[in-house]
Enzyme design. Sequence first.
Site, mmCIF file in Angstrom:
data_model
loop_
_atom_site.group_PDB
_atom_site.id
_atom_site.type_symbol
_atom_site.label_atom_id
_atom_site.label_comp_id
_atom_site.label_asym_id
_atom_site.label_seq_id
_atom_site.Cartn_x
_atom_site.Cartn_y
_atom_site.Cartn_z
ATOM 1 N NE ARG A 64 50.643 -20.521 25.993
ATOM 2 C CZ ARG A 64 49.984 -20.954 24.935
ATOM 3 N NH1 ARG A 64 50.658 -21.264 23.830
ATOM 4 N NH2 ARG A 64 48.665 -21.087 24.969
ATOM 5 C CB SER A 77 45.501 -20.151 22.199
ATOM 6 O OG SER A 77 46.248 -21.129 22.867
ATOM 7 C CG LEU A 78 51.288 -18.185 20.623
ATOM 8 C CD1 LEU A 78 52.365 -18.208 21.675
ATOM 9 C CD2 LEU A 78 51.761 -18.799 19.323
ATOM 10 C CD GLN A 83 51.200 -24.545 18.548
ATOM 11 O OE1 GLN A 83 51.052 -24.170 19.702
ATOM 12 N NE2 GLN A 83 51.779 -25.684 18.265
ATOM 13 C CD GLN A 142 46.157 -18.767 27.076
ATOM 14 O OE1 GLN A 142 47.062 -19.584 26.925
ATOM 15 N NE2 GLN A 142 46.093 -17.637 26.398
ATOM 16 C CG HIS A 150 43.458 -24.117 25.526
ATOM 17 N ND1 HIS A 150 43.876 -23.074 26.337
ATOM 18 C CD2 HIS A 150 44.046 -23.919 24.318
ATOM 19 C CE1 HIS A 150 44.660 -22.274 25.620
ATOM 20 N NE2 HIS A 150 44.788 -22.767 24.417
#
Length: 294
Positions: free
Chosen positions: A113, A88-89, A9, A244, A195
């Site tokens: 998500r 991440s994503l 992102q 995650q 996170h």
Amino acid sequence: MKAYVFPGQGAQFSGMGADLYDQSPEAKDLFDQANDILGFSITDIMFEGSAEDLKQTKVTQPAVFLHSVILSKVLGDQFQPDMVAGHSLGEFSALVANKTLNFEEGLKLVAQRAQAMQHACELEASTMAAVLGLEDELVEAVCAETEGVVVAANYNCPGQLVISGEVAAVERACENLKERGAKRAMLLPVGGAFHSPLMEPARKDLAAAIENTLFNDPICPVYQNVSTFAVSSPEEIKKNLIFQLTAPVKWTQSVQNMIKDGATSFVEVGPGKVLQGLVKKIDRSAETSSATIL
């Protein structure tokens, strides 16, 4: 050995993916499928929407995912990964690219998500901040001694760490970090504490969806944000993906392990060049490039 890396992102931009749609019948077909799966025309927003339109969480995450995954698919025989990783994503993009997930299941998980994270953000005022110029251990120590919820969230490269948590706690930590010598400690324009433990409601929502999704044997290992090491077991990939959302993105450590395992070149697949810059800061000798259609 060639490593393919997938951005997260923040990499989105107006007009993203329009060139793929116009140049490749396969890409056009996949974008059209995505509109049907999502139940709205994400291509209209990606190709013609403003930067503000693209900032909507339900749009941003699927948009970056689609750009990366569809680009990897239209590369055809050019796409020969020895290993993959995503920030991440981007880990979801990596898992479709290495065939752990199929396109439709990957997109559905990314959409869920995004919604789960948006919901978690609405439950409590939270934020993130970038900290530059300090050792990771010092940032971790300051977070630990700061009142409230604030943790190290993104280990992007040496001297660049993002912290995440309650707004007041992150602000306090930023002041403490400046006093300890940080070059910068600044709040980021994000909707919540990604996170961090504050994403626990989202983790629970997403865990059920991940558990009910078929994960296949990958064509090459993935270096996941949580574990940082090469993973090829579908069950282990699932477990790491579930954790995650509340665990830090250990990008520095993942790239270091990829290099240790033989990676000499890193190809960024998707919008932007952020990951190439981070890889160079982790190891100047690594070759970096952007994936492009020949």
